[in-house]
Design a protein around this motif. Structure first.
Motif, PDB file in Angstrom:
ATOM      1  N   ILE A 268       0.840  -1.197   0.000  1.00 34.18           N
ATOM      2  CA  ILE A 268       0.000   0.000   0.000  1.00 34.18           C
ATOM      3  C   ILE A 268       0.876   1.248   0.000  1.00 34.18           C
ATOM      4  O   ILE A 268       1.875   1.305   0.711  1.00 34.18           O
ATOM      5  N   ASP A 271      -0.086   7.373   0.558  1.00 38.23           N
ATOM      6  CA  ASP A 271      -1.332   8.132   0.502  1.00 38.23           C
ATOM      7  C   ASP A 271      -2.124   7.683  -0.724  1.00 38.23           C
ATOM      8  O   ASP A 271      -1.762   6.735  -1.392  1.00 38.23           O
ATOM      9  N   ASP A 272      -3.211   8.389  -0.999  1.00 37.05           N
ATOM     10  CA  ASP A 272      -4.094   7.943  -2.078  1.00 37.05           C
ATOM     11  C   ASP A 272      -3.506   8.129  -3.472  1.00 37.05           C
ATOM     12  O   ASP A 272      -4.054   7.639  -4.448  1.00 37.05           O
ATOM     13  N   THR A 273      -2.380   8.868  -3.558  1.00 35.14           N
ATOM     14  CA  THR A 273      -1.748   8.999  -4.873  1.00 35.14           C
ATOM     15  C   THR A 273      -0.942   7.742  -5.207  1.00 35.14           C
ATOM     16  O   THR A 273      -0.390   7.630  -6.285  1.00 35.14           O
ATOM     17  N   ASP A 274      -0.866   6.836  -4.197  1.00 36.15           N
ATOM     18  CA  ASP A 274      -0.263   5.538  -4.453  1.00 36.15           C
ATOM     19  C   ASP A 274       1.247   5.580  -4.638  1.00 36.15           C
ATOM     20  O   ASP A 274       1.828   4.700  -5.242  1.00 36.15           O
ATOM     21  N   CYS A 277       4.991   2.575  -2.294  1.00 35.48           N
ATOM     22  CA  CYS A 277       4.236   1.447  -1.769  1.00 35.48           C
ATOM     23  C   CYS A 277       5.100   0.671  -0.786  1.00 35.48           C
ATOM     24  O   CYS A 277       5.913  -0.168  -1.174  1.00 35.48           O
ATOM     25  N   ASP A 297     -12.230   0.374   4.570  1.00 32.12           N
ATOM     26  CA  ASP A 297     -11.188   1.291   5.060  1.00 32.12           C
ATOM     27  C   ASP A 297      -9.837   0.607   5.183  1.00 32.12           C
ATOM     28  O   ASP A 297      -8.953   1.076   5.877  1.00 32.12           O
ATOM     29  N   LEU A 299      -7.160   0.321   3.395  1.00 30.55           N
ATOM     30  CA  LEU A 299      -5.926   1.038   3.084  1.00 30.55           C
ATOM     31  C   LEU A 299      -5.584   2.041   4.183  1.00 30.55           C
ATOM     32  O   LEU A 299      -4.438   2.157   4.613  1.00 30.55           O
ATOM     33  N   THR A 300      -6.599   2.745   4.688  1.00 30.89           N
ATOM     34  CA  THR A 300      -6.408   3.705   5.780  1.00 30.89           C
ATOM     35  C   THR A 300      -5.919   2.995   7.035  1.00 30.89           C
ATOM     36  O   THR A 300      -4.989   3.447   7.706  1.00 30.89           O
ATOM     37  N   ARG A 303      -2.243   2.082   6.696  1.00 27.15           N
ATOM     38  CA  ARG A 303      -1.357   3.247   6.828  1.00 27.15           C
ATOM     39  C   ARG A 303      -1.221   3.668   8.290  1.00 27.15           C
ATOM     40  O   ARG A 303      -0.128   3.935   8.780  1.00 27.15           O
TER      41      ARG A 303
END
Ligand code: FE
Ligand code: FE
Ligand code: ZN
Length: 307
Positions: A268, A271-274, A277, A297, A299-300, A303
């Protein structure tokens, strides 16, 4: 207390670089796994270190202490090995010798299974490619090898052999030794055109053509692409085209109860911009599959856990 037979055998791909097998065991335990899969070196090259006996002994002890049965641990051969193409005879012979060596290394560590991509025929015909694989495996496999090669079902990207059950069956029938098995990969099967939402149908077909007892490992991945796309891009559990309910059905399938399940889903991003990883999803994906409950949730959560 649960009967030992009712516990799902599940883990993920882990690293072998830190402390070799000992590092792999520690990483697997950090995911709450009871098995794992590793490469004995970088998958894209053939440089190999000697097995460190002290780490090995400690790895066995740590497994025993934590109820990881070494019979469920999987090694994966490097994917640059290509048994299907022999246009460069020296390279082909190198692949054969290298695999024999990897089997020896696995035997030293008491590892029972090594997953192998059958190979890509490249400029040869599919039939020539398949026959080269058979010939190479007949050089490599001995009845008394204590580590068994498992042919992985492929997505059919490029000129990959082994993207359908007929090709896998053809190779198995050509190999003289019965000391060979199969590793399913849900992403590859989907991308090769098999419908994972009707898994019983797939298993019946597999049983008819090959025999269910040949399945010794299953890679559990969602797919970024639609069925029959021949792409091979893994997606996190529940975030792809196969979807959570179908993957839950597969990992809990009574006919695959004793088969080790291995996640090879992507790390992962920060952040959401990937980008970057760097966070392994396995601890959370294993929990979701065991509990049969999907977390949007995911991915959150991952993190937050690793930050
Ligand atoms: Fe693989
Ligand atoms: Fe795989
Ligand atoms: Zn793949």
């Amino acid at each position: 207390m649960l009967e030992s037979g009712s516990v799902m055998i599940i883990g993920s791909h882990v690293s072998f670089s830190q402390e070799q097998l000992l590092g792999s065991v520690k990483e697997a335990l950090s995911y709450g796994a009871n098995t794992f899969m590793f490469y004995t070196g970088a998958p894209q090259n053939t440089k190999r270190q000697n097995i460190n006996q002290e780490y090995l002994k400690q790895a066995w002890e740590l497994m025993q202490k934590n109820n990881i049965d070494i019979a469920h641990v999987i090694c994966h051969a490097p994917y640059i090995i290509n048994l299907a193409n022999n246009l460069d005879p020296e390279k082909w012979q190198f692949s054969i010798n290298f695999l024999k060596n990897e089997i020896n290394r696995c035997e030293q560590m008491q590892i029972k299974y090594m997953v192998l991509h059958p190979g890509s025929h490249v400029s040869l015909t599919k039939e020539e490619g398949l026959n080269n694989i058979v010939q190479a495996l007949n050089f490599i496999i001995r009845d008394d090898d204590k580590c068994m090669i498992l042919l992985e079902t492929m997505a059919g990207k490029g000129s990959e052999c082994g993207a359908n059950l007929d090709e896998i069956a053809y190779i198995l029938n050509g190999v003289k030794s019965k000391n060979i098995g199969v590793c399913l990969d849900t992403c590859h099967l989907n991308d090769a055109g098999y419908d994972m939402s009707d898994f019983d149908k797939f298993l019946n077909l597999f049983d008819e053509k090959i025999g269910l007892e040949k399945i010794k490992c299953i890679h559990i991945n969602d797919s970024k692409n639609v069925i029959n796309s021949h792409k091979d891009r893994h997606e996190n559990i529940g975030f792809g085209t196969i979807g959570f309910p179908n993957l839950v059905n597969i990992v809990h399938h009574p006919k695959l109860k004793d088969v080790p399940k291995i996640l090879e889903t992507p790390y992962i991003g920060e952040d959401d911009t990937d980008k970057n990883c760097i966070y392994p999803p396995y601890k959370f994906e294993i929990e979701m599959l065991q509990n049969k409950s999907f977390s949007k949730d995911l991915l959150t959560k991952i993190r937050l856990y690793y930050k």
